[in-house]
Design a protein around this motif. Structure first.
Motif, PDB file in Angstrom:
ATOM      1  N   MET A  31       0.839  -1.196   0.000  1.00  0.00           N
ATOM      2  CA  MET A  31       0.000   0.000   0.000  1.00  0.00           C
ATOM      3  C   MET A  31       0.876   1.248   0.000  1.00  0.00           C
ATOM      4  O   MET A  31       1.899   1.305   0.695  1.00  0.00           O
ATOM      5  CB  MET A  31      -0.922   0.039   1.231  1.00  0.00           C
ATOM      6  CG  MET A  31      -2.041  -0.976   1.201  1.00  0.00           C
ATOM      7  SD  MET A  31      -3.350  -0.653   2.424  1.00  0.00           S
ATOM      8  CE  MET A  31      -2.445  -0.932   3.957  1.00  0.00           C
ATOM      9  N   GLY A  32       0.436   2.250  -0.755  1.00  0.00           N
ATOM     10  CA  GLY A  32       1.070   3.549  -0.733  1.00  0.00           C
ATOM     11  C   GLY A  32       0.311   4.504   0.177  1.00  0.00           C
ATOM     12  O   GLY A  32      -0.704   4.150   0.777  1.00  0.00           O
ATOM     13  N   ILE A  33       0.806   5.730   0.276  1.00  0.00           N
ATOM     14  CA  ILE A  33       0.171   6.764   1.093  1.00  0.00           C
ATOM     15  C   ILE A  33      -0.478   7.796   0.176  1.00  0.00           C
ATOM     16  O   ILE A  33       0.152   8.287  -0.775  1.00  0.00           O
ATOM     17  CB  ILE A  33       1.202   7.457   2.007  1.00  0.00           C
ATOM     18  CG1 ILE A  33       1.752   6.461   3.022  1.00  0.00           C
ATOM     19  CG2 ILE A  33       0.590   8.664   2.724  1.00  0.00           C
ATOM     20  CD1 ILE A  33       2.903   6.992   3.854  1.00  0.00           C
ATOM     21  N   SER A  34      -1.737   8.120   0.458  1.00  0.00           N
ATOM     22  CA  SER A  34      -2.464   9.138  -0.302  1.00  0.00           C
ATOM     23  C   SER A  34      -2.726  10.351   0.568  1.00  0.00           C
ATOM     24  O   SER A  34      -2.704  10.284   1.808  1.00  0.00           O
ATOM     25  CB  SER A  34      -3.791   8.577  -0.821  1.00  0.00           C
ATOM     26  OG  SER A  34      -3.574   7.651  -1.863  1.00  0.00           O
ATOM     27  N   TYR A  35      -2.996  11.471  -0.107  1.00  0.00           N
ATOM     28  CA  TYR A  35      -3.361  12.705   0.581  1.00  0.00           C
ATOM     29  C   TYR A  35      -4.833  12.984   0.344  1.00  0.00           C
ATOM     30  O   TYR A  35      -5.265  13.162  -0.800  1.00  0.00           O
ATOM     31  CB  TYR A  35      -2.513  13.871   0.073  1.00  0.00           C
ATOM     32  CG  TYR A  35      -1.029  13.695   0.327  1.00  0.00           C
ATOM     33  CD1 TYR A  35      -0.571  13.265   1.564  1.00  0.00           C
ATOM     34  CD2 TYR A  35      -0.099  13.948  -0.674  1.00  0.00           C
ATOM     35  CE1 TYR A  35       0.788  13.091   1.817  1.00  0.00           C
ATOM     36  CE2 TYR A  35       1.268  13.794  -0.442  1.00  0.00           C
ATOM     37  CZ  TYR A  35       1.696  13.356   0.811  1.00  0.00           C
ATOM     38  OH  TYR A  35       3.039  13.192   1.048  1.00  0.00           O
ATOM     39  N   ALA A  36      -5.614  12.997   1.426  1.00  0.00           N
ATOM     40  CA  ALA A  36      -7.042  13.331   1.360  1.00  0.00           C
ATOM     41  C   ALA A  36      -7.209  14.755   1.890  1.00  0.00           C
ATOM     42  O   ALA A  36      -6.928  15.017   3.068  1.00  0.00           O
ATOM     43  CB  ALA A  36      -7.850  12.355   2.184  1.00  0.00           C
ATOM     44  N   SER A  37      -7.648  15.654   1.021  1.00  0.00           N
ATOM     45  CA  SER A  37      -7.710  17.070   1.366  1.00  0.00           C
ATOM     46  C   SER A  37      -9.139  17.526   1.606  1.00  0.00           C
ATOM     47  O   SER A  37     -10.095  16.967   1.053  1.00  0.00           O
ATOM     48  CB  SER A  37      -7.095  17.921   0.244  1.00  0.00           C
ATOM     49  OG  SER A  37      -5.786  17.498  -0.064  1.00  0.00           O
ATOM     50  N   ARG A  38      -9.275  18.560   2.416  1.00  0.00           N
ATOM     51  CA  ARG A  38     -10.597  19.157   2.620  1.00  0.00           C
ATOM     52  C   ARG A  38     -10.922  20.045   1.421  1.00  0.00           C
ATOM     53  O   ARG A  38     -10.029  20.423   0.630  1.00  0.00           O
ATOM     54  CB  ARG A  38     -10.638  19.963   3.909  1.00  0.00           C
ATOM     55  CG  ARG A  38      -9.779  21.202   3.953  1.00  0.00           C
ATOM     56  CD  ARG A  38      -9.995  21.968   5.248  1.00  0.00           C
ATOM     57  NE  ARG A  38      -9.075  23.092   5.382  1.00  0.00           N
ATOM     58  CZ  ARG A  38      -9.239  24.285   4.830  1.00  0.00           C
ATOM     59  NH1 ARG A  38     -10.289  24.508   4.033  1.00  0.00           N
ATOM     60  NH2 ARG A  38      -8.355  25.248   5.015  1.00  0.00           N
ATOM     61  N   PRO A  39     -12.213  20.387   1.226  1.00  0.00           N
ATOM     62  CA  PRO A  39     -12.600  21.256   0.113  1.00  0.00           C
ATOM     63  C   PRO A  39     -11.821  22.569   0.124  1.00  0.00           C
ATOM     64  O   PRO A  39     -11.618  23.177   1.177  1.00  0.00           O
ATOM     65  CB  PRO A  39     -14.090  21.506   0.367  1.00  0.00           C
ATOM     66  CG  PRO A  39     -14.543  20.306   1.130  1.00  0.00           C
ATOM     67  CD  PRO A  39     -13.386  19.923   2.002  1.00  0.00           C
ATOM     68  N   GLY A  40     -11.362  22.969  -1.050  1.00  0.00           N
ATOM     69  CA  GLY A  40     -10.601  24.203  -1.166  1.00  0.00           C
ATOM     70  C   GLY A  40      -9.108  24.035  -1.015  1.00  0.00           C
ATOM     71  O   GLY A  40      -8.342  24.994  -1.183  1.00  0.00           O
ATOM     72  N   VAL A  41      -8.658  22.830  -0.696  1.00  0.00           N
ATOM     73  CA  VAL A  41      -7.234  22.555  -0.531  1.00  0.00           C
ATOM     74  C   VAL A  41      -6.818  21.494  -1.550  1.00  0.00           C
ATOM     75  O   VAL A  41      -7.510  20.487  -1.735  1.00  0.00           O
ATOM     76  CB  VAL A  41      -6.918  22.077   0.899  1.00  0.00           C
ATOM     77  CG1 VAL A  41      -5.444  21.676   1.013  1.00  0.00           C
ATOM     78  CG2 VAL A  41      -7.260  23.145   1.913  1.00  0.00           C
ATOM     79  N   GLU A  42      -5.679  21.704  -2.197  1.00  0.00           N
ATOM     80  CA  GLU A  42      -5.175  20.757  -3.186  1.00  0.00           C
ATOM     81  C   GLU A  42      -3.754  20.334  -2.815  1.00  0.00           C
ATOM     82  O   GLU A  42      -2.785  21.045  -3.108  1.00  0.00           O
ATOM     83  CB  GLU A  42      -5.186  21.386  -4.579  1.00  0.00           C
ATOM     84  CG  GLU A  42      -6.577  21.683  -5.133  1.00  0.00           C
ATOM     85  CD  GLU A  42      -7.314  20.436  -5.561  1.00  0.00           C
ATOM     86  OE1 GLU A  42      -6.640  19.456  -5.922  1.00  0.00           O
ATOM     87  OE2 GLU A  42      -8.556  20.454  -5.535  1.00  0.00           O
ATOM     88  N   VAL A  43      -3.620  19.220  -2.146  1.00  0.00           N
ATOM     89  CA  VAL A  43      -2.300  18.661  -1.845  1.00  0.00           C
ATOM     90  C   VAL A  43      -2.071  17.517  -2.826  1.00  0.00           C
ATOM     91  O   VAL A  43      -2.618  16.426  -2.658  1.00  0.00           O
ATOM     92  CB  VAL A  43      -2.211  18.184  -0.388  1.00  0.00           C
ATOM     93  CG1 VAL A  43      -0.863  17.507  -0.144  1.00  0.00           C
ATOM     94  CG2 VAL A  43      -2.401  19.340   0.576  1.00  0.00           C
ATOM     95  N   LYS A  44      -1.247  17.787  -3.834  1.00  0.00           N
ATOM     96  CA  LYS A  44      -0.998  16.792  -4.876  1.00  0.00           C
ATOM     97  C   LYS A  44       0.323  16.067  -4.676  1.00  0.00           C
ATOM     98  O   LYS A  44       0.424  14.867  -4.973  1.00  0.00           O
ATOM     99  CB  LYS A  44      -1.019  17.464  -6.251  1.00  0.00           C
ATOM    100  CG  LYS A  44      -2.378  18.055  -6.628  1.00  0.00           C
ATOM    101  CD  LYS A  44      -2.317  18.689  -8.014  1.00  0.00           C
ATOM    102  CE  LYS A  44      -3.671  19.275  -8.410  1.00  0.00           C
ATOM    103  NZ  LYS A  44      -3.635  19.902  -9.763  1.00  0.00           N
TER     104      LYS A  44
END
Length: 299
Positions: free
Chosen positions: A156-169
């Motif tokens: 498994m890898g690690i993902s970034y789950a962002s709140r609305p209005g935030v873009e962590v790519k």
């Protein structure tokens, strides 16, 4: 007089013989006390006979014990959907690891039984003998391999789950953001490494005992992004797309995830490895991955 004396002596002699017989008695044939004790019994020929039935043979190893008991006990942190969590009834464990553990147990000829424990104490519970294995999305690391043996079953890898209005790519996008993680996880160690060695400085890094706490912070607007295993991020994004969005991923190779066992339990480790290999070969693992992860499946 002689007759009277002789008669008297005869009476005395008879009485003495009677008394001697009463005192000497006949020794009991069993040579001891009667009763319900556990001592061995004597045969008339003087030979010793062990009690009938005897003791059951003690299992030679953990695998034999598990198969004799009919149960494989598995430690889980049930706050990590879709990997392992509690159903709506509030008590029944469900998830990918639960199904996979059940399939492995079936290969061993037993049933899986789950012991729910906080992540912070899950390794100590295994080493203390409270269950036979950990199957709870545990990353295989060098430090953990010093204490436990592993059977790898997915990555498994690690993902970034962002709140609305935030873009962590990407990793660099974490700079200046409030980042939340589950404590003592690979995600926490990864972010800390970025801070120490890559010059990427979030505004704040906060850790919580449970993954559910981390996502609650995101939902309440108290955090910008959750760094967590990809299937978990994907699960929350599907659960409520308005609150959670998978916007990016850590720039790293996927981590090996394994079933943790106590050191030296070779027979059990080999049996579980064989079961995992068979479940991969017959497509069961892939079916479970699609069931629980959908497009976020990682193997």
């Amino acid at each position: 007089m002689m007759r009277k004396s002789s008669a008297f002596l005869l009476v005395i002699l008879l009485l003495a013989m009677t008394a001697l017989t009463a005192c000497g008695g006949v020794k009991p044939s069993d040579g001891g006390q009667s009763g319900s004790g556990t001592g061995t019994q004597q045969q008339s020929g003087g030979q010793t006979q062990q009690p009938s039935g005897g003791e059951d043979k003690k299992p030679a190893n953990s695998l034999e014990r598990i198969q004799a008991e009919g149960v494989l006990r598995v430690g889980i942190d049930a706050s990590y959907p879709p990997m392992e969590f509690v159903d709506e009834d509030g008590k029944t464990p469900i998830g990918f690891d639960i199904d996979m553990a059940g399939a492995i147990a079936e290969k061993l000829g037993v049933k899986a039984e789950f012991v729910i424990i906080d992540w912070s104490g899950i390794q100590a519970g295994l080493l203390g003998g409270h269950y036979d294995a950990i199957m709870s999305s545990m990353t295989i690391t060098e430090d953990r391999q010093k204490e436990m043996d592993f059977v790898q079953y997915i990555t498994m890898g690690i993902s970034y789950a962002s709140r609305p209005g935030v873009e962590v790519k990407t990793d660099a996008d974490l700079a200046g953001k409030v980042v939340v993680v589950q404590e003592e996880t690979t995600a926490q160690y990864y972010i800390e490494d970025l801070m120490a060695n890559q010059g990427i400085q979030p505004k704040e890094l906060r850790s919580f005992p449970y993954a559910t706490d981390a996502f609650r912070e995101l939902a309440n607007g108290m955090a910008d992004v959750v760094a967590i295993d990809s299937p978990v991020a994907g699960y929350y994004a599907k659960l409520d797309p308005d609150l959670y969005r998978v916007t990016g991923a850590a720039e790293m190779e996927p981590d090996p995830i394994g079933i943790a066992l106590r050191k030296g339990e070779t027979e059990l480790r080999e049996a579980i490895q064989k079961a995992v290999d068979e479940l991969k070969a017959d497509g069961t693992l892939q079916q479970l991955a699609v069931k629980w992860f959908g497009d976020a499946a990682g193997q």
